[in-house]
Design a protein around this motif. Structure first.
Motif, PDB file in Angstrom:
ATOM      1  N   VAL A 102       0.872  -1.176   0.000  1.00  0.00           N
ATOM      2  CA  VAL A 102       0.000   0.000   0.000  1.00  0.00           C
ATOM      3  C   VAL A 102       0.911   1.228   0.000  1.00  0.00           C
ATOM      4  N   ILE A 103       0.750   2.078  -1.010  1.00  0.00           N
ATOM      5  CA  ILE A 103       1.543   3.302  -1.123  1.00  0.00           C
ATOM      6  C   ILE A 103       0.630   4.477  -0.801  1.00  0.00           C
ATOM      7  N   PHE A 104       0.992   5.245   0.203  1.00  0.00           N
ATOM      8  CA  PHE A 104       0.141   6.341   0.655  1.00  0.00           C
ATOM      9  C   PHE A 104       0.455   7.641  -0.086  1.00  0.00           C
ATOM     10  N   LYS A 105      -0.533   8.521  -0.118  1.00  0.00           N
ATOM     11  CA  LYS A 105      -0.443   9.784  -0.857  1.00  0.00           C
ATOM     12  C   LYS A 105       0.805  10.588  -0.489  1.00  0.00           C
ATOM     13  N   LYS A 106       1.200  10.493   0.771  1.00  0.00           N
ATOM     14  CA  LYS A 106       2.388  11.204   1.247  1.00  0.00           C
ATOM     15  C   LYS A 106       3.621  10.865   0.417  1.00  0.00           C
ATOM     16  N   ALA A 107       3.666   9.645  -0.130  1.00  0.00           N
ATOM     17  CA  ALA A 107       4.842   9.189  -0.879  1.00  0.00           C
ATOM     18  C   ALA A 107       4.753   9.463  -2.376  1.00  0.00           C
ATOM     19  N   PHE A 108       3.572   9.860  -2.864  1.00  0.00           N
ATOM     20  CA  PHE A 108       3.382  10.000  -4.303  1.00  0.00           C
ATOM     21  C   PHE A 108       4.424  10.922  -4.944  1.00  0.00           C
ATOM     22  N   ALA A 109       4.530  12.144  -4.415  1.00  0.00           N
ATOM     23  CA  ALA A 109       5.437  13.127  -5.017  1.00  0.00           C
ATOM     24  C   ALA A 109       6.885  12.654  -4.961  1.00  0.00           C
ATOM     25  N   LEU A 110       7.267  12.038  -3.846  1.00  0.00           N
ATOM     26  CA  LEU A 110       8.641  11.550  -3.702  1.00  0.00           C
ATOM     27  C   LEU A 110       8.965  10.501  -4.765  1.00  0.00           C
ATOM     28  N   LEU A 111       8.035   9.605  -5.016  1.00  0.00           N
ATOM     29  CA  LEU A 111       8.283   8.539  -5.976  1.00  0.00           C
ATOM     30  C   LEU A 111       8.248   9.053  -7.410  1.00  0.00           C
ATOM     31  N   LEU A 112       7.414  10.046  -7.679  1.00  0.00           N
ATOM     32  CA  LEU A 112       7.335  10.593  -9.032  1.00  0.00           C
ATOM     33  C   LEU A 112       8.535  11.463  -9.367  1.00  0.00           C
ATOM     34  N   GLN A 113       9.119  12.097  -8.353  1.00  0.00           N
ATOM     35  CA  GLN A 113      10.256  12.993  -8.585  1.00  0.00           C
ATOM     36  C   GLN A 113      11.596  12.261  -8.613  1.00  0.00           C
ATOM     37  N   SER A 114      11.613  11.017  -8.213  1.00  0.00           N
ATOM     38  CA  SER A 114      12.864  10.272  -8.121  1.00  0.00           C
ATOM     39  C   SER A 114      13.485  10.068  -9.497  1.00  0.00           C
ATOM     40  N   LYS A 115      14.780  10.337  -9.588  1.00  0.00           N
ATOM     41  CA  LYS A 115      15.513  10.185 -10.833  1.00  0.00           C
ATOM     42  C   LYS A 115      16.149   8.794 -10.908  1.00  0.00           C
ATOM     43  N   ASN A 116      16.284   8.287 -12.132  1.00  0.00           N
ATOM     44  CA  ASN A 116      16.957   6.999 -12.380  1.00  0.00           C
ATOM     45  C   ASN A 116      16.354   5.866 -11.561  1.00  0.00           C
ATOM     46  N   ALA A 117      15.031   5.937 -11.352  1.00  0.00           N
ATOM     47  CA  ALA A 117      14.368   4.918 -10.529  1.00  0.00           C
ATOM     48  C   ALA A 117      14.463   3.533 -11.154  1.00  0.00           C
ATOM     49  N   ASP A 118      14.580   3.486 -12.480  1.00  0.00           N
ATOM     50  CA  ASP A 118      14.599   2.192 -13.149  1.00  0.00           C
ATOM     51  C   ASP A 118      15.953   1.499 -13.082  1.00  0.00           C
ATOM     52  N   GLN A 119      16.943   2.154 -12.464  1.00  0.00           N
ATOM     53  CA  GLN A 119      18.288   1.577 -12.395  1.00  0.00           C
ATOM     54  C   GLN A 119      18.529   0.779 -11.124  1.00  0.00           C
ATOM     55  N   ALA A 120      17.576   0.775 -10.214  1.00  0.00           N
ATOM     56  CA  ALA A 120      17.725   0.041  -8.950  1.00  0.00           C
ATOM     57  C   ALA A 120      16.597  -0.975  -8.816  1.00  0.00           C
ATOM     58  N   PRO A 121      16.867  -2.112  -8.157  1.00  0.00           N
ATOM     59  CA  PRO A 121      15.776  -3.049  -7.857  1.00  0.00           C
ATOM     60  C   PRO A 121      14.685  -2.337  -7.064  1.00  0.00           C
ATOM     61  N   ALA A 122      13.449  -2.724  -7.304  1.00  0.00           N
ATOM     62  CA  ALA A 122      12.306  -1.991  -6.749  1.00  0.00           C
ATOM     63  C   ALA A 122      12.358  -1.857  -5.234  1.00  0.00           C
ATOM     64  N   GLU A 123      12.593  -2.969  -4.530  1.00  0.00           N
ATOM     65  CA  GLU A 123      12.558  -2.923  -3.072  1.00  0.00           C
ATOM     66  C   GLU A 123      13.715  -2.107  -2.508  1.00  0.00           C
ATOM     67  N   LEU A 124      14.874  -2.197  -3.154  1.00  0.00           N
ATOM     68  CA  LEU A 124      16.016  -1.384  -2.742  1.00  0.00           C
ATOM     69  C   LEU A 124      15.711   0.090  -2.959  1.00  0.00           C
ATOM     70  N   PHE A 125      15.114   0.394  -4.098  1.00  0.00           N
ATOM     71  CA  PHE A 125      14.744   1.780  -4.399  1.00  0.00           C
ATOM     72  C   PHE A 125      13.753   2.319  -3.379  1.00  0.00           C
ATOM     73  N   LEU A 126      12.716   1.552  -3.070  1.00  0.00           N
ATOM     74  CA  LEU A 126      11.707   2.002  -2.110  1.00  0.00           C
ATOM     75  C   LEU A 126      12.300   2.155  -0.715  1.00  0.00           C
ATOM     76  N   SER A 127      13.145   1.204  -0.307  1.00  0.00           N
ATOM     77  CA  SER A 127      13.765   1.261   1.019  1.00  0.00           C
ATOM     78  C   SER A 127      14.649   2.487   1.169  1.00  0.00           C
ATOM     79  N   GLN A 128      15.369   2.836   0.098  1.00  0.00           N
ATOM     80  CA  GLN A 128      16.304   3.955   0.165  1.00  0.00           C
ATOM     81  C   GLN A 128      15.622   5.303  -0.039  1.00  0.00           C
ATOM     82  N   SER A 129      14.499   5.307  -0.755  1.00  0.00           N
ATOM     83  CA  SER A 129      13.836   6.571  -1.103  1.00  0.00           C
ATOM     84  C   SER A 129      12.860   7.039  -0.037  1.00  0.00           C
TER      85      SER A 129
END
Length: 200
Positions: A119-146
């Motif tokens: 479940v991804i909450f609205k609070k995280a929407f902008a952070l995830l949309l603004q993240s650069k080079n998101a496709d270069q990291a495994p999803a869970e690693l990206f989410l954990s670090q972001s």
């Protein structure tokens, strides 16, 4: 009916693979995931199309419901994590680096592997949309670090439906990955209850 976004890497996914969602009260919207349309890209596209929602629920084809699932239980956990100001709520996981129980059935976690119901909450929407080079990291690693404020419900409502615990999206290694994370969280919960006990 609550909507769930089902991401699959197989164009031949049968109707039976999504029937469990419908049986449990979800409206399913399926998205094909491939090399150019990876998990993070699918998540970002889903968020863009649902910016007015308080949260989105995503799920991969590795997900399987546990007997602990119920819609009231899920709704209660969502409400509690919203009150905590959470970014993510995981329905289950394969491993984590740190964990602490913050309220009944809700643990804060830092660093996670093998989450297939999120479940991804609205609070995280902008952070995830603004993240650069998101496709270069495994999803869970990206989410954990972001993101901070990541929580998991316990008992789990989702287990990893595959004998190979190495997720196609994740390369993060955990020393205790072969331990049962639910048992670890249960022990932590029992310890908290023991030391929080106040005799009358």
């Amino acid at each position: 009916m609550k909507k769930i976004f089902f991401f699959t890497s197989s164009p031949n996914e049968s109707a039976n693979d999504t029937e469990s969602f419908r049986t449990n009260g979800f409206e399913v919207e399926a998205t094909l995931q491939n090399q150019t349309n990876n998990l993070i890209t699918c998540i970002q596209d889903t968020i863009k199309n649902n910016l007015n929602d308080d949260y989105v629920i995503i799920c991969t084809s590795y997900h399987q419901f546990t007997p602990h699932f119920s819609m009231p239980y899920l709704n209660n956990c969502i409400e509690n994590v919203q009150k905590l100001g959470g970014n993510l709520l995981l329905g289950g996981l394969l491993g984590f680096e740190k964990a602490m129980e913050v309220t009944d059935h809700i643990f804060w976690v830092d660093g996670f592997k093998g989450a297939q119901f999120i479940v991804i909450f609205k609070k995280a929407f902008a952070l995830l949309l603004q993240s650069k080079n998101a496709d270069q990291a495994p999803a869970e690693l990206f989410l954990s670090q972001s993101l901070d404020d990541i929580f998991v419900m316990h008992p789990f409502i989702s287990i990893y439906d595959d004998q190979d615990i190495n997720s196609f999206e994740n390369t993060t290694d955990f020393a205790d990955i072969h331990e049962n994370p639910e048992e670890i969280l249960d022990e932590l919960s029992q310890i908290k209850k023991y030391y929080s006990y106040e005799p009358k």
